[in-house]
Design a protein around this motif. Structure first.
Motif, short mmCIF file in Angstrom:
data_model
loop_
_atom_site.label_atom_id
_atom_site.label_comp_id
_atom_site.label_asym_id
_atom_site.label_seq_id
_atom_site.Cartn_x
_atom_site.Cartn_y
_atom_site.Cartn_z
N TYR A 63 2.00 6.17 -8.84
CA TYR A 63 0.59 5.85 -9.09
C TYR A 63 0.31 5.81 -10.58
CZ TYR A 63 0.45 10.97 -9.28
OH TYR A 63 0.71 12.29 -9.57
N ASN A 64 -0.79 5.13 -10.92
CA ASN A 64 -1.18 5.03 -12.32
C ASN A 64 -2.20 6.11 -12.66
OD1 ASN A 64 -3.59 4.18 -11.22
ND2 ASN A 64 -3.38 2.05 -11.87
N ASN A 65 -2.87 5.96 -13.80
CA ASN A 65 -3.82 6.99 -14.23
C ASN A 65 -5.03 7.12 -13.31
OD1 ASN A 65 -2.19 7.56 -16.42
ND2 ASN A 65 -3.34 6.25 -17.83
N LYS A 68 -3.95 4.87 -8.41
CA LYS A 68 -3.79 3.66 -7.59
C LYS A 68 -2.32 3.45 -7.29
CE LYS A 68 -6.20 -0.09 -8.44
NZ LYS A 68 -6.63 -1.36 -9.10
N ARG A 69 -1.99 3.34 -5.99
CA ARG A 69 -0.63 3.09 -5.56
C ARG A 69 -0.37 1.59 -5.45
NH1 ARG A 69 -2.56 8.40 -5.05
NH2 ARG A 69 -0.89 9.79 -4.33
N GLU A 73 -2.93 -1.95 -4.78
CA GLU A 73 -2.87 -3.20 -5.53
C GLU A 73 -2.59 -4.39 -4.62
OE1 GLU A 73 -3.80 -4.92 -8.89
OE2 GLU A 73 -3.34 -2.78 -9.00
N LYS A 97 -6.91 6.55 -4.05
CA LYS A 97 -6.94 6.37 -5.49
C LYS A 97 -8.19 7.04 -6.04
CE LYS A 97 -9.49 2.10 -6.40
NZ LYS A 97 -10.33 2.73 -7.46
#
Length: 354
Positions: A63-65, A68-69, A73, A97
């Motif tokens: 995941y990002n900051n 979000k997986r 997306e 997220k």
């Protein structure tokens, strides 16, 4: 490109991939020549048929900051192939997220039935809510796709039975975008959110006359029940009309909807004017007077709007009613507005002596 045909030429690429040295990998691929790039990227290795992407060994739950997986997306980008692959590789269908949005919620913002169906088939929970209390069904109603709304209802018959943290139902949201969604569920048409706004009010505010008329005629929504904290009732609310967004005068809306501004409700026989006075909504009082409300109407106890405003100690509302011509007259028990509280006494007394 003769060296590309040699399997040994791919070994450095695989090694760089496994080591995660993506910069060197990219440089190595492009050094082979532009025409070789597709062949390298799509090359399948060994019995498993894995590509370089598989050798990367990226976890599907990375995941990002914003947490979000990849599945979030893929769902939001309407990529059914990616959604299927990620789910097959073990991606959690209800991963959250930032703000507690699920992939299904993301998919419902885009209206792609195939993606939504795939998530549902893998057990996506329609009842989950984000931090604001919105479910995927809320979001589907907001986006206005009847097909998506029906798909969610087919998957879960109780998907409609949800409220946000501010008390808004999907019917509130559907009133602004979707002309059919709310009519298939067992909503209370007079149900207000935490600000006192009902689905009828939302429909009127946004110029959806057909929705407002359906709520009035089929579901018997009451004008009295749609008063909000901002001092407007549904029949008196201003709303954009038509596609040009121009505001429509309250009188036009009331006439078009055939709303009776003197309609009574509850055992006390309250009208919209009495209710507005009770709540201290001065602007609504003026608007209702312009729309033909009976200023001298009395409830079941013989109380006028001046009694109601005095009970609530709404000095501004008392001032408006006195200005419009109401007098300090007694109710059925002989009580006058002046006797109800002391806060507005001086205002009523001064008008009585005039």
């Amino acid at each position: 490109n003769h060296h590309i045909r040699d399997p040994r030429a791919f070994k450095p690429l695989v090694k760089l991939t496994q080591e995660g040295d993506l910069a060197s990998l990219q440089s190595c691929i492009h050094s082979l020549g532009q025409g070789s790039v597709p062949a390298v990227i799509n090359k399948h290795f060994g019995r498993s048929g894995d590509t370089l992407m598989h050798y990367l060994g990226v976890h599907v739950e990375v995941y990002n900051n914003d947490y979000k997986r990849p599945l979030h997306e893929a769902a939001s980008m309407e990529r059914l192939d990616c959604v299927k692959y990620l789910l097959h590789e073990g991606a959690k269908v209800d991963s959250l997220k930032k703000a507690d949005w699920t992939p299904l919620m993301m998919a419902c913002t885009r209206r792609t039935l195939s993606v939504i169906q795939e998530l549902l088939l893998h057990g996506a929970d329609v009842t989950l809510k984000n931090k604001d209390g919105w479910s995927a069904f809320h979001i589907a109603c907001r986006e206005g796709s009847a097909a998506v709304v029906l798909l969610l209802l087919q998957h879960s018959e109780t998907a409609w039975a949800t409220e946000s943290k501010t008390g808004r139902t999907p019917l509130h949201t559907a009133g602004t975008r979707l002309h059919t969604a709310g009519t298939r569920c067992e909503y209370r048409p007079d149900q207000a959110d935490s600000c006192g706004v009902t689905p009828f009010m939302d429909a009127v505010r946004n110029g959806h006359i057909s929705v407002a008329r359906r709520l009035l005629e089929k579901h018997k929504v009451k004008l009295l029940s749609v008063s909000d904290g901002g001092g407007q009732t549904g029949g008196a609310a201003r709303a954009p009309g038509g596609s040009n967004g121009a505001e429509r005068r309250p009188g036009v809306l009331v006439k078009e909807l055939r709303v009776d501004v003197n309609e009574r409700a509850t055992d006390l026989q309250l009208t919209a004017l009495l209710y507005a006075a009770k709540e201290g909504h001065s602007s609504t009082i003026r608007t209702l007077e312009e729309l033909g409300a009976d200023l001298h109407v009395q409830d079941a106890k013989g109380r006028t709007a001046l009694h109601m405003a005095s009970i609530g100690q709404h000095a501004e509302a008392v001032s408006v009613l006195l200005e419009l011509g109401l007098k300090n007259c007694p109710d059925s028990s002989g009580t006058t507005p002046q006797q109800l509280r002391t806060v507005t006494d001086h205002m009523i007394q001064s008008h009585s002596n005039m």
